[in-house]
Enzyme design. Structure first.
Site, PDB file in Angstrom:
ATOM      1  N   ASP A 215       0.849  -1.193   0.000  1.00 32.83           N
ATOM      2  CA  ASP A 215       0.000   0.000   0.000  1.00 32.83           C
ATOM      3  C   ASP A 215       0.884   1.241   0.000  1.00 32.83           C
ATOM      4  OD1 ASP A 215      -2.848   1.029   0.219  1.00 32.83           O
ATOM      5  OD2 ASP A 215      -1.877   2.132   1.838  1.00 32.83           O
TER       6      ASP A 215
ATOM      7  N   GLU B 102       0.852   5.509   0.520  1.00 35.78           N
ATOM      8  CA  GLU B 102       0.179   6.769   0.836  1.00 35.78           C
ATOM      9  C   GLU B 102       0.907   7.833   0.036  1.00 35.78           C
ATOM     10  OE1 GLU B 102      -2.621   6.713   2.424  1.00 35.78           O
ATOM     11  OE2 GLU B 102      -2.326   4.604   2.911  1.00 35.78           O
ATOM     12  N   ALA B 103       0.157   8.867  -0.358  1.00 32.95           N
ATOM     13  CA  ALA B 103       0.764   9.851  -1.250  1.00 32.95           C
ATOM     14  C   ALA B 103       0.134  11.221  -1.033  1.00 32.95           C
ATOM     15  CB  ALA B 103       0.603   9.389  -2.688  1.00 32.95           C
TER      16      ALA B 103
ATOM     17  N   TYR C 174      -4.042   2.814  -9.141  1.00 38.57           N
ATOM     18  CA  TYR C 174      -3.347   3.799  -8.293  1.00 38.57           C
ATOM     19  C   TYR C 174      -1.920   3.373  -7.932  1.00 38.57           C
ATOM     20  CZ  TYR C 174      -2.659   7.401  -4.772  1.00 38.57           C
ATOM     21  OH  TYR C 174      -2.164   8.469  -4.066  1.00 38.57           O
TER      22      TYR C 174
ATOM     23  N   HIS D  96      -5.749   4.408   6.003  1.00 36.22           N
ATOM     24  CA  HIS D  96      -4.949   5.444   5.331  1.00 36.22           C
ATOM     25  C   HIS D  96      -3.568   5.630   5.943  1.00 36.22           C
ATOM     26  CE1 HIS D  96      -8.467   6.252   2.992  1.00 36.22           C
ATOM     27  NE2 HIS D  96      -9.167   6.588   4.064  1.00 36.22           N
TER      28      HIS D  96
ATOM     29  N   ASP E  64      -3.323  -0.186   6.113  1.00 34.46           N
ATOM     30  CA  ASP E  64      -4.072  -0.645   4.934  1.00 34.46           C
ATOM     31  C   ASP E  64      -3.572  -2.002   4.443  1.00 34.46           C
ATOM     32  OD1 ASP E  64      -5.700   1.551   5.036  1.00 34.46           O
ATOM     33  OD2 ASP E  64      -4.725   2.638   3.407  1.00 34.46           O
TER      34      ASP E  64
HETATM   35  N1  DCM Z   1      -6.265   9.922  -1.479  1.00 33.30           N
HETATM   36  C1  DCM Z   1      -6.776  11.212  -1.566  1.00 33.30           C
HETATM   37  N2  DCM Z   1      -8.107  11.421  -1.373  1.00 33.30           N
HETATM   38  C2  DCM Z   1      -8.928  10.396  -1.095  1.00 33.30           C
HETATM   39  C3  DCM Z   1      -8.426   9.086  -1.001  1.00 33.30           C
HETATM   40  C4  DCM Z   1      -7.074   8.885  -1.195  1.00 33.30           C
HETATM   41  O1  DCM Z   1      -6.014  12.139  -1.820  1.00 33.30           O
HETATM   42  N3  DCM Z   1     -10.224  10.640  -0.917  1.00 33.30           N
HETATM   43  C5  DCM Z   1      -4.826   9.714  -1.691  1.00 33.30           C
HETATM   44  C6  DCM Z   1      -4.027   9.980  -0.433  1.00 33.30           C
HETATM   45  C7  DCM Z   1      -3.694   8.610   0.072  1.00 33.30           C
HETATM   46  C8  DCM Z   1      -3.625   7.800  -1.203  1.00 33.30           C
HETATM   47  O2  DCM Z   1      -4.597   8.373  -2.053  1.00 33.30           O
HETATM   48  O3  DCM Z   1      -2.455   8.617   0.744  1.00 33.30           O
HETATM   49  C9  DCM Z   1      -3.867   6.312  -1.012  1.00 33.30           C
HETATM   50  O4  DCM Z   1      -5.152   6.093  -0.523  1.00 33.30           O
HETATM   51  P1  DCM Z   1      -5.457   5.012   0.577  1.00 33.30           P
HETATM   52  O5  DCM Z   1      -5.116   5.600   1.899  1.00 33.30           O
HETATM   53  O6  DCM Z   1      -6.903   4.712   0.442  1.00 33.30           O
HETATM   54  O7  DCM Z   1      -4.560   3.843   0.326  1.00 33.30           O
HETATM   55 MG    MG Z   2      -3.542   3.374   2.045  1.00 35.95          MG
END
Ligand code: DCM
Ligand code: MG
Length: 329
Positions: free
Chosen positions: A19, A21-22, A130, A203, A208
Site C-alpha cells: 500500500d 500513501e501519497a 493507483y 490510510h 491498509d
Molecule cells: N487519497 C486522496 N483522497 C482520497 C483518497 C485517497 O487524496 N479521498 C490519496 C491519499 C492517500 C492515497 O490516495 O495517501 C492512497 O489512498 P489510501 O489511503 O486509500 O490507500
Molecule cells: Mg492506504
C-alpha cells in the site's frame, strides 16, 4: 516488451501486499509519502489458522511475514484531503529529516524481493489504477524501467471478478442483494462485510496492508487461483505520469544507472551499498551522497586506485632498470 496477457508460468509462491500513501489523487501527479510491503507465502495462505469466534471462525494473521515500511519525503505539498485522511503533513517529513524517493528505495525493494520465493506478485487494492502506476512513475523519474521479474495483481479487480463468477463471496452478494444495495469494493467496505467493524489505522500504509491481508484471507484460495492466471508483469504497468522535471538529469546519466544497476533483480553487494554513505566524525547522519546514480562511477573504488598506483610504480622501476643499465654499459 511483455505481452499484456503474460501471466506467471507457474503458481505464485509469494504474495507481497503493498500500500502507498501519497500527496493526493490523479490528476494532481501525486508523490509517494509512505510505502509498506508485507510478503506472505502461498504456504501460509493455504494453511491458515483460525480463531473460533461466533458466528464463524476468524483467520489468524499469518505469523511468518517479511515487512518493509518506509517513510518518503514527497517533496510536494499534500492536498488538504490527502493530509486530512492520512494525518501526514510536509512539515512532518522535514522535521524528521526524511529522504526523498531515491535509488535506495529500489535497493531496499530489490533486497526484499531477493529474499522471497519466486514467482513473486505485488498485490494492492485498486493497485492497477493507483499504486502500481504511481510506483512506476516514481521509478521512471529515476530513469528505471520498473521491477524486473515481479508480477502484480489488483485485489479490487480480483474480488469483482470472483463476485461475478459467484465463487466464495456468494454469501455476501446474496446479503447485499437482499438489502437492495450496490456492492462496494473499497478496502474499508470489504473489511466491514467480513468483520462487521471498520478497520483500524486506515490510510496509513501499514494499516491498509494489514486490512488487505485480513480481507484476502477470507477467500485466499480463490484469490490466489485468480492471480495465478491474471497477474501480469509489473513492468507492463504504465506510469501514472511522466516526471518531466527530472528527465534531463536522467538523459545525461542513463548509462551510469545501467552500470550501477544492470539488472534490478540483482542488488549490488552490501559492501557497495554501504560505501555510498560517508560519515563525518561524530555525525550520525549520512552526508555527501556523491556515489548515487547520477554520478560517474569510474575511479571511486580504492581497489582500482591501488591497481593504477602499482602499474605506475612498475613502469618507473622498469624505466629505472633500463636507463640505469644503459648508463652502466
Ligand atoms: N487519497 C486522496 N483522497 C482520497 C483518497 C485517497 O487524496 N479521498 C490519496 C491519499 C492517500 C492515497 O490516495 O495517501 C492512497 O489512498 P489510501 O489511503 O486509500 O490507500
Ligand atoms: Mg492506504
Amino acid at each position: 516488451m511483455y505481452a499484456v496477457s503474460e501471466s506467471p508460468s507457474r503458481p505464485i509462491e509469494t504474495f507481497v501486499f503493498m500500500d502507498l500513501e501519497a500527496t493526493g489523487l490523479p490528476p494532481s501527479r501525486p508523490k509517494i509519502a509512505e510505502m509498506c510491503l508485507f510478503a506472505v507465502t502461498r504456504h501460509a495462505l493455504e494453511n491458515l489458522q483460525y480463531r473460533n469466534s461466533h458466528p464463524k471462525p476468524i483467520p489468524l494473521f499469518p505469523r511468518v511475514v517479511d515487512k518493509l515500511c518506509v517513510c518518503i519525503n514527497p517533496d510536494k505539498p499534500f492536498t488538504p484531503m490527502a493530509s486530512s485522511i492520512t494525518g501526514l503533513t510536509n512539515e512532518m517529513f522535514s522535521w524528521n529529516k526524511k529522504q526523498k524517493f531515491n535509488l535506495d528505495i529500489l535497493h531496499m525493494m530489490t533486497a526484499f524481493f531477493i529474499r522471497q520465493h519466486p514467482p513473486i506478485c505485488l498485490v494492492a487494492h485498486n493497485g492497477c489504477s493507483y499504486d502500481f502506476p504511481l510506483l512506476k512513475a516514481e521509478l521512471s523519474a529515476l530513469g528505471l524501467s520498473g521491477l524486473d521479474g515481479i508480477y502484480c495483481a489488483d485485489t479490487l479487480k480480483a474480488m469483482k471478478a470472483l463476485d461475478k463468477e459467484n465463487i466464495q463471496l456468494s454469501q455476501f452478494i446474496y446479503e447485499s442483494k437482499q438489502c437492495g444495495k450496490k456492492m462496494k469494493y473499497g478496502l474499508q467496505d470489504m473489511y466491514f462485510r467480513f468483520y462487521k467493524a471498520y478497520p483500524p489505522n486506515s490510510h496509513s500504509a501499514e494499516g491498509d496492508v494489514i486490512t488487505l491481508i485480513n480481507i484476502f484471507q477470507q477467500s485466499a484460495t480463490d484469490l490466489m487461483w485468480w492471480m495465478d492466471s491474471n497477474a501480469r508483469p509489473f513492468n507492463t504497468t504504465r506510469a501514472m505520469y511522466q516526471d518531466s522535471e527530472r528527465l534531463p538529469d536522467f538523459l545525461q546519466t542513463h548509462e551510469k544507472i545501467q552500470q550501477i544497476c544492470p539488472s534490478h533483480s540483482q542488488i549490488r553487494s552490501r559492501q557497495q551499498v554501504t560505501r555510498r554513505y560517508s560519515f563525518s566524525h561524530g555525525d550520525t547522519e549520512p552526508v555527501a551522497r556523491d556515489w548515487g546514480p547520477f554520478h560517474p562511477r569510474t575511479s571511486d573504488s580504492p581497489d582500482e586506485i591501488n591497481n593504477l598506483l602499482l602499474l605506475f610504480l612498475g613502469l618507473i622501476i622498469i624505466t629505472w632498470i633500463a636507463f640505469g643499465n644503459s648508463y652502466i654499459i
